[in-house]
Design an enzyme around this catalytic site. Structure first.
Site, mmCIF file in Angstrom:
data_model
loop_
_atom_site.group_PDB
_atom_site.id
_atom_site.type_symbol
_atom_site.label_atom_id
_atom_site.label_comp_id
_atom_site.label_asym_id
_atom_site.label_seq_id
_atom_site.Cartn_x
_atom_site.Cartn_y
_atom_site.Cartn_z
ATOM 1 C CB THR A 25 -0.928 0.074 1.422
ATOM 2 O OG1 THR A 25 -1.664 -1.186 1.311
ATOM 3 C CG2 THR A 25 -1.818 1.386 1.207
ATOM 4 C CB SER A 76 2.197 -7.405 1.470
ATOM 5 O OG SER A 76 1.284 -7.301 2.226
ATOM 6 C CB THR A 109 -0.322 -3.517 6.255
ATOM 7 O OG1 THR A 109 -1.566 -3.604 5.449
ATOM 8 C CG2 THR A 109 0.155 -1.869 6.285
ATOM 9 C CG ASP A 110 -3.065 -7.159 3.525
ATOM 10 O OD1 ASP A 110 -3.551 -6.317 4.232
ATOM 11 O OD2 ASP A 110 -3.652 -7.477 2.305
#
EC number: 3.5.1.1
Length: 326
Positions: A25, A76, A109-110
């Site tokens: 992101t 990610s 972030t995932d």
């Protein structure tokens, strides 16, 4: 450890920092600056991200050298074992350069908590390796990526910093503990009961805990062309063992069960897991959600992963199985 100011020698000498981009992101773009969710991740090159951060331009004026390298450009959620291996290899290459003081990895972030855990276990570096990310795309009217990136470079340049950490929303988390706990807000990470290592405040770090340490497994652990099959199953109302049986037929080598309560597992699912365990599959229980740590009862039939999340426990099993091959 008591709270201390780690910044006393921060500006003593210019630093050389390497920033490795993997997408996410933080490198995302949306059609509108008002759109913080309908974006496409991994669109902006890491060199372009660095050029858009005024604080990093000031670092360059102060004599800092900030290099960049694009290792991957993905969302990610699509992180793969192949990207993990390449990232770990590139991190090690730059760690081995005596002139490099620290490394920053831009990430989505995932799956950040999985990558951070893997890098800490494999590399346990004596220099800082700092993961950072964003919850809003680069195209947002108020992106969080630039500040996170500036803070990450700050931490990577600190004297005495070491190990894998994550810097997000002004907080520094240990790579072996960090986990994503919110799907939207900028302050989306914590470390369960552990708390942050410290807070980045106006270019200074207020340290609350010790830097991470550990014995590295070494890059050779990731050398296998085909990695073991390790999957996660979830215990829930109405659970049974069919999914475990299907995974066994497919040749699974490790299973993590995201367990309820204090590591409890539905009896039908547990029966299937015990069959898998008896057949030589590595099985471990992890918490389904929230904070805390599984407290052993003394009569547990399946080992537990302590305070690890289910995805961190999966990485741990994966590394243990890979270590047997190395």
């Amino acid at each position: 450890m008591t709270s201390t100011d780690s910044n006393s020698s921060f500006h003593a000498l210019p630093r050389r920092i390497v920033v490795l981009g993997t997408g996410g992101t933080i490198a995302g773009q949306a059609a509108s600056a008002d759109d913080n969710v309908g974006y496409t991740a991994g669109q902006v090159a890491v060199a372009q991200l660095l050029g858009a951060v005024p604080a990093l331009r000031r670092r360059s004026e102060e004599g800092w050298s900030i290099e960049s390298e694009q290792v991957a450009q993905i969302d990610s959620k699509d992180m793969s074992h192949a990207v993990w291996r390449r990232l770990a290899e590139r991190v090690q290459v730059h760690l081995d350069r005596p002139e490099v003081d620290g490394i920053v990895v831009t990430h989505g972030t995932d799956t950040l908590e999985e990558t951070a855990y893997l890098l800490q276990r494999v590399l346990a570096p004596a220099k800082p390796v700092v993961l950072t990310a964003a919850m809003r795309p680069a195209s947002a009217s108020q992106p969080d990526g630039p500040q996170n990136l500036a803070d990450a470079v700050t931490v990577a340049g600190l004297d005495g910093a070491r190990g894998v950490v994550a810097v997000l929303a002004g907080k520094v988390w240990l790579g072996g503990e960090v986990r994503k706990v919110h799907p939207y807000r900028p302050d989306a990470f914590d470390a369960g009961d552990a708390g942050p290592l410290g807070h980045v405040e106006e270019g200074r770090l207020r340290v609350l805990r010790d830097w991470p340490t550990g014995t590295p497994l070494g890059l050779q652990v990731l050398a296998a062309d085909i990695w073991p099959e390790v999957q996660i199953v979830v215990s829930h109302a109405g659970a049974d063992g069919r999914v475990v049986d299907l995974l066994m037929e497919a040749g699974v080598q490790g299973l993590v069960v995201a367990a309820t309560g204090n590591g409890t597992v539905h009896q039908e699912l547990q029966t299937a897991l015990l069959r898998a365990q008896s057949a030589g599959v590595a099985v471990v229980r992890a918490l389904r959600g929230g904070s805390g740590c599984i407290v052993p009862t003394g009569h547990d039939l399946v080992p537990d992963a302590g305070a690890l999340t289910a995805v961190q426990a999966r990485v741990e099993i994966l590394l243990r199985l890979l270590s047997r091959r190395a």
